[in-house]
Scaffold this motif. Structure first.
Motif, PDB file in Angstrom:
ATOM      1  N   THR A 164      43.327  26.043  45.171  1.00  0.00           N
ATOM      2  CA  THR A 164      42.659  26.187  43.902  1.00  0.00           C
ATOM      3  C   THR A 164      41.251  27.041  43.934  1.00  0.00           C
ATOM      4  O   THR A 164      41.341  28.276  43.308  1.00  0.00           O
ATOM      5  CB  THR A 164      42.381  24.975  42.876  1.00  0.00           C
ATOM      6  N   ASP A 165      40.483  26.627  45.075  1.00  0.00           N
ATOM      7  CA  ASP A 165      39.182  27.347  45.178  1.00  0.00           C
ATOM      8  C   ASP A 165      39.376  28.821  45.517  1.00  0.00           C
ATOM      9  O   ASP A 165      38.787  29.691  45.286  1.00  0.00           O
ATOM     10  CB  ASP A 165      38.474  26.511  46.209  1.00  0.00           C
ATOM     11  N   LEU A 166      40.531  28.868  46.432  1.00  0.00           N
ATOM     12  CA  LEU A 166      40.608  30.343  47.144  1.00  0.00           C
ATOM     13  C   LEU A 166      41.055  31.260  45.959  1.00  0.00           C
ATOM     14  O   LEU A 166      40.735  32.517  46.122  1.00  0.00           O
ATOM     15  CB  LEU A 166      42.075  30.199  48.088  1.00  0.00           C
ATOM     16  N   SER A 167      42.014  30.682  44.932  1.00  0.00           N
ATOM     17  CA  SER A 167      42.234  31.731  43.849  1.00  0.00           C
ATOM     18  C   SER A 167      41.001  32.051  43.160  1.00  0.00           C
ATOM     19  O   SER A 167      40.950  33.483  42.866  1.00  0.00           O
ATOM     20  CB  SER A 167      42.998  30.890  43.004  1.00  0.00           C
ATOM     21  N   LEU A 168      39.996  31.346  43.069  1.00  0.00           N
ATOM     22  CA  LEU A 168      38.756  31.601  42.244  1.00  0.00           C
ATOM     23  C   LEU A 168      37.961  32.682  43.264  1.00  0.00           C
ATOM     24  O   LEU A 168      37.287  33.512  42.628  1.00  0.00           O
ATOM     25  CB  LEU A 168      37.790  30.360  41.873  1.00  0.00           C
ATOM     26  N   VAL A 169      37.750  32.466  44.440  1.00  0.00           N
ATOM     27  CA  VAL A 169      37.155  33.282  45.450  1.00  0.00           C
ATOM     28  C   VAL A 169      37.776  34.688  45.499  1.00  0.00           C
ATOM     29  O   VAL A 169      37.089  35.727  45.362  1.00  0.00           O
ATOM     30  CB  VAL A 169      37.106  32.633  46.771  1.00  0.00           C
ATOM     31  N   LEU A 170      39.185  34.649  45.532  1.00  0.00           N
ATOM     32  CA  LEU A 170      39.706  36.245  45.627  1.00  0.00           C
ATOM     33  C   LEU A 170      39.632  36.873  44.153  1.00  0.00           C
ATOM     34  O   LEU A 170      39.192  37.985  44.021  1.00  0.00           O
ATOM     35  CB  LEU A 170      41.157  36.027  45.803  1.00  0.00           C
ATOM     36  N   LEU A 171      39.310  36.132  43.124  1.00  0.00           N
ATOM     37  CA  LEU A 171      39.086  36.628  41.719  1.00  0.00           C
ATOM     38  C   LEU A 171      37.656  37.365  41.942  1.00  0.00           C
ATOM     39  O   LEU A 171      37.325  38.375  41.313  1.00  0.00           O
ATOM     40  CB  LEU A 171      39.316  35.514  40.709  1.00  0.00           C
ATOM     41  N   GLU A 172      36.667  36.522  42.485  1.00  0.00           N
ATOM     42  CA  GLU A 172      35.290  36.827  42.231  1.00  0.00           C
ATOM     43  C   GLU A 172      35.141  38.128  43.300  1.00  0.00           C
ATOM     44  O   GLU A 172      34.401  39.000  42.782  1.00  0.00           O
ATOM     45  CB  GLU A 172      34.468  36.010  42.931  1.00  0.00           C
ATOM     46  N   LEU A 173      35.942  38.189  44.217  1.00  0.00           N
ATOM     47  CA  LEU A 173      36.075  39.557  45.169  1.00  0.00           C
ATOM     48  C   LEU A 173      36.845  40.561  44.586  1.00  0.00           C
ATOM     49  O   LEU A 173      36.812  41.599  45.280  1.00  0.00           O
ATOM     50  CB  LEU A 173      36.642  38.907  46.603  1.00  0.00           C
ATOM     51  N   ASN A 174      37.655  40.305  43.468  1.00  0.00           N
ATOM     52  CA  ASN A 174      38.515  41.375  42.887  1.00  0.00           C
ATOM     53  C   ASN A 174      39.446  41.949  44.190  1.00  0.00           C
ATOM     54  O   ASN A 174      39.668  42.944  44.160  1.00  0.00           O
ATOM     55  CB  ASN A 174      37.569  42.533  42.714  1.00  0.00           C
ATOM     56  N   GLU A 175      40.063  40.851  44.694  1.00  0.00           N
ATOM     57  CA  GLU A 175      41.156  41.077  45.788  1.00  0.00           C
ATOM     58  C   GLU A 175      42.321  40.428  45.429  1.00  0.00           C
ATOM     59  O   GLU A 175      42.697  39.086  45.879  1.00  0.00           O
ATOM     60  CB  GLU A 175      40.651  40.518  47.203  1.00  0.00           C
ATOM     61  N   PRO A 176      43.164  40.973  44.303  1.00  0.00           N
ATOM     62  CA  PRO A 176      44.523  40.355  44.079  1.00  0.00           C
ATOM     63  C   PRO A 176      45.510  40.627  45.000  1.00  0.00           C
ATOM     64  O   PRO A 176      46.727  39.677  45.089  1.00  0.00           O
ATOM     65  CB  PRO A 176      44.699  41.088  42.697  1.00  0.00           C
ATOM     66  N   HIS A 177      45.551  41.685  45.904  1.00  0.00           N
ATOM     67  CA  HIS A 177      46.372  41.997  46.870  1.00  0.00           C
ATOM     68  C   HIS A 177      46.000  41.513  48.217  1.00  0.00           C
ATOM     69  O   HIS A 177      45.284  42.656  48.807  1.00  0.00           O
ATOM     70  CB  HIS A 177      46.648  43.577  46.874  1.00  0.00           C
ATOM     71  N   VAL A 178      46.820  40.692  48.780  1.00  0.00           N
ATOM     72  CA  VAL A 178      46.329  40.109  50.080  1.00  0.00           C
ATOM     73  C   VAL A 178      47.522  39.656  51.013  1.00  0.00           C
ATOM     74  O   VAL A 178      48.560  39.707  50.606  1.00  0.00           O
ATOM     75  CB  VAL A 178      45.432  38.769  49.943  1.00  0.00           C
ATOM     76  N   LEU A 179      47.261  39.708  52.255  1.00  0.00           N
ATOM     77  CA  LEU A 179      47.853  39.095  53.358  1.00  0.00           C
ATOM     78  C   LEU A 179      47.333  37.841  53.678  1.00  0.00           C
ATOM     79  O   LEU A 179      45.869  37.927  54.140  1.00  0.00           O
ATOM     80  CB  LEU A 179      48.171  40.052  54.571  1.00  0.00           C
ATOM     81  N   LEU A 180      47.914  36.524  53.668  1.00  0.00           N
ATOM     82  CA  LEU A 180      47.362  35.422  53.871  1.00  0.00           C
ATOM     83  C   LEU A 180      47.861  35.232  55.448  1.00  0.00           C
ATOM     84  O   LEU A 180      48.846  35.066  55.742  1.00  0.00           O
ATOM     85  CB  LEU A 180      47.738  34.427  53.193  1.00  0.00           C
ATOM     86  N   LEU A 181      46.543  35.100  56.332  1.00  0.00           N
ATOM     87  CA  LEU A 181      46.768  34.546  57.524  1.00  0.00           C
ATOM     88  C   LEU A 181      46.273  32.872  57.782  1.00  0.00           C
ATOM     89  O   LEU A 181      45.084  32.946  57.602  1.00  0.00           O
ATOM     90  CB  LEU A 181      46.065  35.596  58.504  1.00  0.00           C
ATOM     91  N   SER A 182      46.905  32.145  58.136  1.00  0.00           N
ATOM     92  CA  SER A 182      46.420  30.738  58.223  1.00  0.00           C
ATOM     93  C   SER A 182      46.679  29.975  59.698  1.00  0.00           C
ATOM     94  O   SER A 182      48.064  30.396  60.261  1.00  0.00           O
ATOM     95  CB  SER A 182      46.992  29.924  57.136  1.00  0.00           C
ATOM     96  N   PHE A 183      45.879  29.278  60.038  1.00  0.00           N
ATOM     97  CA  PHE A 183      45.952  28.644  61.187  1.00  0.00           C
ATOM     98  C   PHE A 183      46.261  27.187  61.308  1.00  0.00           C
ATOM     99  O   PHE A 183      45.536  26.656  60.274  1.00  0.00           O
ATOM    100  CB  PHE A 183      44.794  28.912  62.160  1.00  0.00           C
ATOM    101  N   ALA A 184      47.210  26.512  61.819  1.00  0.00           N
ATOM    102  CA  ALA A 184      47.621  24.956  61.660  1.00  0.00           C
ATOM    103  C   ALA A 184      47.354  24.532  60.261  1.00  0.00           C
ATOM    104  O   ALA A 184      48.278  25.036  59.537  1.00  0.00           O
ATOM    105  CB  ALA A 184      46.227  24.204  62.493  1.00  0.00           C
ATOM    106  N   SER A 185      46.673  23.726  59.876  1.00  0.00           N
ATOM    107  CA  SER A 185      46.653  23.169  58.592  1.00  0.00           C
ATOM    108  C   SER A 185      46.302  23.926  57.453  1.00  0.00           C
ATOM    109  O   SER A 185      46.577  23.695  56.424  1.00  0.00           O
ATOM    110  CB  SER A 185      45.989  21.727  58.468  1.00  0.00           C
ATOM    111  N   GLY A 186      45.761  25.055  57.867  1.00  0.00           N
ATOM    112  CA  GLY A 186      45.366  26.082  56.676  1.00  0.00           C
ATOM    113  C   GLY A 186      46.954  26.578  55.974  1.00  0.00           C
ATOM    114  O   GLY A 186      46.820  27.176  54.976  1.00  0.00           O
ATOM    115  N   SER A 187      47.894  26.380  56.769  1.00  0.00           N
ATOM    116  CA  SER A 187      49.157  26.499  55.913  1.00  0.00           C
ATOM    117  C   SER A 187      49.307  25.888  54.817  1.00  0.00           C
ATOM    118  O   SER A 187      49.959  26.350  53.830  1.00  0.00           O
ATOM    119  CB  SER A 187      50.454  26.317  57.069  1.00  0.00           C
ATOM    120  N   VAL A 188      48.813  24.700  54.851  1.00  0.00           N
ATOM    121  CA  VAL A 188      49.067  23.937  53.285  1.00  0.00           C
ATOM    122  C   VAL A 188      48.309  24.464  52.300  1.00  0.00           C
ATOM    123  O   VAL A 188      48.994  24.838  51.149  1.00  0.00           O
ATOM    124  CB  VAL A 188      48.315  22.531  53.532  1.00  0.00           C
TER     125      VAL A 188
END
Length: 339
Positions: A110-134
Motif C-alpha cells: 500500500t505504501d509503495l502505491s503512495l510513494v509512486l504517486l508522489e513521484l509521478n511514476e505510474p509506469h514502472v518495472l518492479l524488481l524485487s529480491f527475496a521476500s520483496g516479491s510479497v
C-alpha cells in the motif's frame, strides 16, 4: 538530520577505521532523499533520473540474517542507472524511513502505491529480491492505477505448502512468540554486538562474491551507510517486528494467483543447496522447498511470458555475484513489453 556521530561510531565498532581516522560529519550518500507519502516518510535513492521511459523500482528482501534494506542494491542500482531511471525505496522501519509499530511487506504494498504517486511514476518495472516479491506481487494485483512494464523476481518467496511451512518456522515463529519481551531488551543494546558481527560477515561475503570486473563499480559508500542504519537500536526493533509479522504476510501472499498481465521473469539461484548441506536434520523439508521453488518459478515465468533464469552455483546475494545476468534480465523485460 544528525547522523554524523552514528556514522563515526559505526566505523569504530566495526573496526574498519580507528577513532583518529574517522570524521564526525553529516553524511548522506549520492541520490538519497526522504519523501513524504501519506502520513510517513520513506528513504528513497534516485539514480539515472536523466533517462526516459519506465522507471525501475527496486524492492528489497532479507538475506540469511534477515537484513532487508536497499543496501543490497549498492551494486545493481548504479549499473541500472546507466540506462534507466531507478528508485530504491526502503520500507517503513528501514534506513531513514519512518518508524512504525507494524512494519510488514503487506503494508509496504500500500505504501509503495503512495510513494509512486508522489513521484509521478505510474509506469514502472518492479524488481524485487527475496521476500520483496510479497510487496511486488501484492501491489501488481491490487493497484489498477499502476502500469507495470514487467517484473523481475530474484529468489522470490514461494507460495507453496512446504515452503510456507519452512518460512513460518524458526526463526519467524520465535520472533512472533517472543516479541513483547524482545523489544524492550533490544532497546538496551543487548544485540548490538552480535548485529555488528553479522554486518562484518555480510561485508566480507559481498567482497568475496563481487566479480573482479565489477569491483570499481561497487558503491561501498552506500553499502556501508545502509549497514550503519541496521546497527541502530530502533532498526533492530523494526527488524524484529517485521519478522514477527512475516507469517501474516505469507498468509495473504499464498492466496494470490499467478500474475499474467505482464511478463514476469524469475531469477532462481541454487542457494538452497548450501542450506540443505548445513541443516541435514531438515534435508527432506528443504529439498521439497527447493523443488517447489523451481516449479513455481517456472510456472510464473512461463505463464506470464517472462523468462525463467536458473543460475547454478550461485549465492542468495546473487545481486553482487551475477550482476550481468540481472542486467540482461531487465533489458529483456524492457524490450519485450513495449506496447
Amino acid at each position: 538530520m544528525m547522523i554524523g556521530l552514528r556514522w563515526l561510531l559505526f566505523y569504530c565498532v566495526m573496526g574498519w577505521v580507528s577513532l583518529a581516522e574517522a570524521k564526525a560529519e553529516e553524511f548522506i550518500p549520492e541520490g538519497v532523499s526522504v519523501i513524504k507519502a501519506g502520513d510517513a516518510r520513506f528513504q528513497l535513492r534516485s539514480l539515472g533520473l536523466e533517462h526516459q521511459g519506465p522507471a525501475v523500482v527496486l524492492l528489497s528482501g532479507p538475506n540469511e540474517h534477515w537484513h532487508s534494506d536497499s543496501g543490497w542494491f549498492a551494486l545493481l542500482q548504479p549499473l541500472l542507472a546507466t540506462k534507466y531511471r531507478t528508485y530504491a525505496i526502503d520500507r517503513l522501519g528501514q534506513g531513514l524511513s519512518s518508524d512504525v509499530e507494524d512494519p510488514s511487506y503487506t503494508r509496504f504494498a500500500t505504501d509503495l502505491s503512495l510513494v509512486l504517486l508522489e513521484l509521478n511514476e505510474p509506469h514502472v518495472l518492479l524488481l524485487s529480491f527475496a521476500s520483496g516479491s510479497v510487496s511486488s506481487l501484492l501491489v501488481a494485483h491490487q493497484n489498477s492505477d499502476l502500469t507495470i512494464q514487467g517484473m523481475l523476481l530474484i529468489d522470490p518467496d514461494i507460495p507453496r505448502p512446504a515452503s510456507m511451512a519452512l518460512y513460518k518456522g524458526y526463526p519467524a515463529d520465535w520472533y512472533k512468540a517472543n516479541l513483547p519481551k524482545l523489544l524492550p531488551a533490544l532497546e538496551t543494546g543487548v544485540w548490538t554486538e552480535r548485529t555488528a558481527k553479522k554486518l562484518q560477515q555480510e561485508r566480507k561475503l559481498v567482497q568475496r562474491l563481487l566479480p573482479e570486473t565489477y569491483a570499481n563499480q561497487m558503491d561501498w559508500t552506500y553499502f556501508d551507510f545502509m549497514a550503519q542504519q541496521r546497527l541502530r537500536l530502533e532498526r533492530q526493533q523494526s527488524r524484529a517486528r517485521e519478522i514477527a509479522a512475516y507469517a501474516a504476510d505469507l498468509d495473504l501472499y499464498q492466496t494470490l494467483p499467478l500474475y499474467t498481465k505482464r511478463p514476469v521473469s524469475v531469477i532462481n539461484s541454487d542457494f538452497e543447496q548450501l542450506q540443505i548441506k548445513q541443516n541435514p536434520e531438515q534435508k527432506l523439508q528443504m529439498m521439497a522447498w527447493q523443488q517447489e521453488g523451481d516449479d513455481w518459478s517456472k510456472q510464473q515465468a512461463e505463464g506470464s511470458g517472462g523468462q525463467y533464469i536458473e543460475l547454478k552455483s550461485s549465492d542468495h546475494l546473487v545481486l553482487f555475484q551475477r550482476p550481468a545476468a540481472l542486467m540482461q534480465a531487465v533489458e529483456w523485460l524492457m524490450a519485450s513489453a513495449v506496447e
